[in-house]
Scaffold this motif. Structure first.
Motif, PDB file in Angstrom:
ATOM      1  N   THR A 187       0.821  -1.214   0.000  1.00 36.61           N
ATOM      2  CA  THR A 187       0.000   0.000   0.000  1.00 36.61           C
ATOM      3  C   THR A 187       0.849   1.256   0.000  1.00 36.61           C
ATOM      4  O   THR A 187       0.612   2.205  -0.752  1.00 36.61           O
ATOM      5  N   SER A 188       1.906   1.283   0.862  1.00 34.61           N
ATOM      6  CA  SER A 188       2.726   2.493   1.002  1.00 34.61           C
ATOM      7  C   SER A 188       3.801   2.589  -0.065  1.00 34.61           C
ATOM      8  O   SER A 188       4.248   3.679  -0.419  1.00 34.61           O
ATOM      9  N   GLY A 189       4.243   1.407  -0.576  1.00 37.90           N
ATOM     10  CA  GLY A 189       5.317   1.402  -1.564  1.00 37.90           C
ATOM     11  C   GLY A 189       6.663   1.755  -0.973  1.00 37.90           C
ATOM     12  O   GLY A 189       7.605   2.066  -1.694  1.00 37.90           O
ATOM     13  N   LYS A 190       6.768   1.705   0.359  1.00 32.25           N
ATOM     14  CA  LYS A 190       8.016   2.070   1.032  1.00 32.25           C
ATOM     15  C   LYS A 190       8.681   0.825   1.589  1.00 32.25           C
ATOM     16  O   LYS A 190       8.015  -0.067   2.109  1.00 32.25           O
ATOM     17  N   THR A 191       9.982   0.792   1.482  1.00 33.69           N
ATOM     18  CA  THR A 191      10.736  -0.325   2.049  1.00 33.69           C
ATOM     19  C   THR A 191      11.096  -0.060   3.508  1.00 33.69           C
ATOM     20  O   THR A 191      11.237  -0.997   4.283  1.00 33.69           O
ATOM     21  N   ARG A 192      11.240   1.206   3.903  1.00 35.49           N
ATOM     22  CA  ARG A 192      11.556   1.543   5.290  1.00 35.49           C
ATOM     23  C   ARG A 192      10.266   1.890   6.016  1.00 35.49           C
ATOM     24  O   ARG A 192       9.376   2.544   5.483  1.00 35.49           O
ATOM     25  N   THR A 193      10.177   1.484   7.271  1.00 37.19           N
ATOM     26  CA  THR A 193       8.959   1.666   8.048  1.00 37.19           C
ATOM     27  C   THR A 193       9.036   2.954   8.860  1.00 37.19           C
ATOM     28  O   THR A 193       9.879   3.092   9.749  1.00 37.19           O
ATOM     29  N   SER A 194       8.140   3.888   8.559  1.00 37.50           N
ATOM     30  CA  SER A 194       8.051   5.135   9.308  1.00 37.50           C
ATOM     31  C   SER A 194       7.227   4.897  10.564  1.00 37.50           C
ATOM     32  O   SER A 194       6.503   3.899  10.674  1.00 37.50           O
ATOM     33  N   PRO A 195       7.308   5.823  11.560  1.00 33.66           N
ATOM     34  CA  PRO A 195       6.479   5.671  12.776  1.00 33.66           C
ATOM     35  C   PRO A 195       4.991   5.586  12.436  1.00 33.66           C
ATOM     36  O   PRO A 195       4.257   4.823  13.068  1.00 33.66           O
ATOM     37  N   GLN A 196       4.541   6.368  11.458  1.00 34.05           N
ATOM     38  CA  GLN A 196       3.126   6.328  11.092  1.00 34.05           C
ATOM     39  C   GLN A 196       2.741   4.965  10.525  1.00 34.05           C
ATOM     40  O   GLN A 196       1.684   4.403  10.857  1.00 34.05           O
ATOM     41  N   THR A 197       3.632   4.419   9.684  1.00 33.39           N
ATOM     42  CA  THR A 197       3.357   3.110   9.099  1.00 33.39           C
ATOM     43  C   THR A 197       3.350   2.034  10.173  1.00 33.39           C
ATOM     44  O   THR A 197       2.508   1.122  10.159  1.00 33.39           O
ATOM     45  N   LYS A 198       4.297   2.129  11.109  1.00 37.24           N
ATOM     46  CA  LYS A 198       4.364   1.126  12.177  1.00 37.24           C
ATOM     47  C   LYS A 198       3.101   1.159  13.037  1.00 37.24           C
ATOM     48  O   LYS A 198       2.570   0.111  13.410  1.00 37.24           O
ATOM     49  N   ASN A 199       2.612   2.357  13.340  1.00 35.88           N
ATOM     50  CA  ASN A 199       1.374   2.462  14.123  1.00 35.88           C
ATOM     51  C   ASN A 199       0.193   1.876  13.364  1.00 35.88           C
ATOM     52  O   ASN A 199      -0.675   1.218  13.945  1.00 35.88           O
ATOM     53  N   ALA A 200       0.166   2.128  12.065  1.00 37.06           N
ATOM     54  CA  ALA A 200      -0.909   1.568  11.241  1.00 37.06           C
ATOM     55  C   ALA A 200      -0.825   0.052  11.203  1.00 37.06           C
ATOM     56  O   ALA A 200      -1.853  -0.641  11.227  1.00 37.06           O
ATOM     57  N   GLN A 201       0.408  -0.491  11.146  1.00 39.02           N
ATOM     58  CA  GLN A 201       0.583  -1.942  11.156  1.00 39.02           C
ATOM     59  C   GLN A 201       0.076  -2.543  12.462  1.00 39.02           C
ATOM     60  O   GLN A 201      -0.604  -3.581  12.457  1.00 39.02           O
ATOM     61  N   ILE A 202       0.395  -1.898  13.569  1.00 41.70           N
ATOM     62  CA  ILE A 202      -0.045  -2.402  14.878  1.00 41.70           C
ATOM     63  C   ILE A 202      -1.564  -2.393  14.965  1.00 41.70           C
ATOM     64  O   ILE A 202      -2.192  -3.352  15.439  1.00 41.70           O
ATOM     65  N   ALA A 203      -2.179  -1.308  14.494  1.00 42.68           N
ATOM     66  CA  ALA A 203      -3.640  -1.211  14.532  1.00 42.68           C
ATOM     67  C   ALA A 203      -4.293  -2.279  13.671  1.00 42.68           C
ATOM     68  O   ALA A 203      -5.278  -2.918  14.075  1.00 42.68           O
ATOM     69  N   LEU A 204      -3.725  -2.511  12.473  1.00 40.83           N
ATOM     70  CA  LEU A 204      -4.287  -3.524  11.584  1.00 40.83           C
ATOM     71  C   LEU A 204      -4.087  -4.923  12.159  1.00 40.83           C
ATOM     72  O   LEU A 204      -4.997  -5.761  12.117  1.00 40.83           O
ATOM     73  N   LEU A 205      -2.906  -5.190  12.703  1.00 37.64           N
ATOM     74  CA  LEU A 205      -2.632  -6.486  13.318  1.00 37.64           C
ATOM     75  C   LEU A 205      -3.615  -6.761  14.448  1.00 37.64           C
ATOM     76  O   LEU A 205      -4.158  -7.866  14.563  1.00 37.64           O
ATOM     77  N   THR A 206      -3.862  -5.754  15.279  1.00 38.24           N
ATOM     78  CA  THR A 206      -4.804  -5.909  16.395  1.00 38.24           C
ATOM     79  C   THR A 206      -6.198  -6.226  15.880  1.00 38.24           C
ATOM     80  O   THR A 206      -6.876  -7.120  16.401  1.00 38.24           O
ATOM     81  N   ARG A 207      -6.622  -5.507  14.846  1.00 42.08           N
ATOM     82  CA  ARG A 207      -7.972  -5.710  14.307  1.00 42.08           C
ATOM     83  C   ARG A 207      -8.124  -7.107  13.703  1.00 42.08           C
ATOM     84  O   ARG A 207      -9.127  -7.793  13.925  1.00 42.08           O
ATOM     85  N   LEU A 208      -7.114  -7.562  12.949  1.00 38.02           N
ATOM     86  CA  LEU A 208      -7.206  -8.870  12.332  1.00 38.02           C
ATOM     87  C   LEU A 208      -7.155  -9.996  13.367  1.00 38.02           C
ATOM     88  O   LEU A 208      -7.857 -11.001  13.232  1.00 38.02           O
ATOM     89  N   CYS A 209      -6.332  -9.838  14.386  1.00 36.57           N
ATOM     90  CA  CYS A 209      -6.268 -10.857  15.447  1.00 36.57           C
ATOM     91  C   CYS A 209      -7.594 -10.945  16.196  1.00 36.57           C
ATOM     92  O   CYS A 209      -8.033 -12.045  16.564  1.00 36.57           O
TER      93      CYS A 209
END
Length: 368
Positions: free
Chosen positions: A50-72
């Motif tokens: 979605t982001s097209g970025k290879t490095r993880t920014s703080p915003q991306t990391k927070n979004a990953q955590i939120a998505l992981l929580t929702r899917l779990c």
């Protein structure tokens, strides 16, 4: 089902709160760890795409955590993992899954692979049109997994292979078409072009079958003498309403489409069960299309016996050796266990029962 101990939840929570969320549905730590790993990887892949970025920014990391929580949390309340991840491996393919369409099963994958091997070994490629014109018909196609895997397994030996799939549910046809595009883009299907076609149709409609014969039974402007379709496959609805309510797993009852598992009300079958109604129609279609190979998935060994008996009655009088019937278990390539019979008497005939596990499919082969 026994309750899980508080100490087990505590151990899981010390590793990760997400592990504890998955524990009620996974039932043990090993399974929960595996599913958490798969969900995490899915989130990383999805966010990277979605982001097209290879490095993880703080915003991306927070979004990953939120998505992981929702899917779990979705998985923790019993949503099938395939719906959570959005896909399921099926042979060498990656099949997209979504609510409203049945999830592909590994037992289905096993009989599809076994059938492809039989088609390759027992098709005379020297006969006129043999290798060029192998035609596959997939009825009640669902996600398209059966037809797509058969194409993937057969396309090299049969260069002009064609696969046609039909389903009465538009959602299934749309998803099957998406799976065709998805696997073609991933390089898992080669040169499908117009050799794969998925369409809406009610297989009980007499006009549909007449149209199939009219268009498929002609070659070079003349009626074809051989089969209209070489390989007929179907995983139809085959569970009774009572069986669905009492015997299926809770996640199936709550999340998978009942209409893909329980046949709709149809005219009564003489001396038959309502859950067998699709097989009556499939055998009619098989006879009209003169298919050389057919496989119909079933729910258990008892239903397999009934369908095999229907097939024997359907082709009674055709001639000895012209039609052969077999029952396949979940894993048709495996040796049966000591307690598993390798044949059964049906209508005075000894019918082979191949493989190991539950009764899974009925195989019908017509001699050319």
């Amino acid at each position: 089902m026994p309750r899980l101990s508080f100490s087990l939840f505590w151990r899981a929570h010390r590793v990760s709160p997400h592990l504890a969320t998955l524990l009620p549905v996974c039932r043990d730590l090993i399974s929960a760890r595996n599913e958490l790993r798969w969900i995490r990887q899915h989130v990383v892949d999805l966010m990277s795409h979605t982001s097209g970025k290879t490095r993880t920014s703080p915003q991306t990391k927070n979004a990953q955590i939120a998505l992981l929580t929702r899917l779990c949390r979705r998985r923790g309340i019993g949503v099938p993992l395939q719906y959570v991840l959005g896909s399921q491996p099926f042979g060498n393919l990656d099949i997209k899954c979504r609510p409203g369409v049945l999830i592909p099963r590994p037992e289905t994958e096993a009989w599809v692979t076994h059938l492809a091997d039989i088609a390759c070994r027992h098709t005379d490629t020297n006969r006129a049109g043999g290798a060029a014109n192998l035609r596959v018909l997939d009825l009640c196609l669902g996600s398209g997994c059966i037809g797509l895997l058969l194409h993937s397994l057969l396309e090299r030996q049969f260069p002009r292979l064609s696969v046609r799939g039909f389903d009465v549910e538009s959602d299934a046809v749309v998803l099957a078409r998406q799976n065709l595009v998805h696997n073609t883009r991933r390089g898992l299907l080669h040169n499908p072009n117009d050799s794969i076609l998925f369409l809406d149709a009610d297989i009980f409609d007499p006009a549909w079958l007449a149209s199939l014969v009219r268009h498929g039974g002609r070659e070079h402007g003349r009626m074809r003498r051989g089969p209209v379709v070489d390989v007929l496959v179907s995983n139809p609805p085959y569970i009774s309403t009572r069986g669905f309510d009492r015997d299926t797993e809770r996640s199936v009852r709550n999340y998978e489409p009942k209409r893909a598992l329980v046949p709709p009300p149809k005219p009564a079958i003489a001396d038959g069960k309502p859950e067998d109604v699709f097989y009556v129609r499939l055998l009619e279609i098989l006879e009209v299309l003169r298919s050389r190979f057919a496989v119909f998935e079933v729910g258990d060994l008892e239903q397999a016996r009934r369908v095999a008996e229907m097939a024997i009655r359907q082709f009674e009088g055709v001639g000895a050796g012209v039609v052969k019937v077999e029952i396949w278990r979940d894993w048709p390539d495996m040796q049966p266990e000591e307690h598993e019979v390798d044949s059964m008497e049906i209508s005075g005939l000894q019918i082979p029962v191949k493989g190991s596990g539950n009764g899974r499919a009925v195989f019908i082969r017509r001699a050319t």
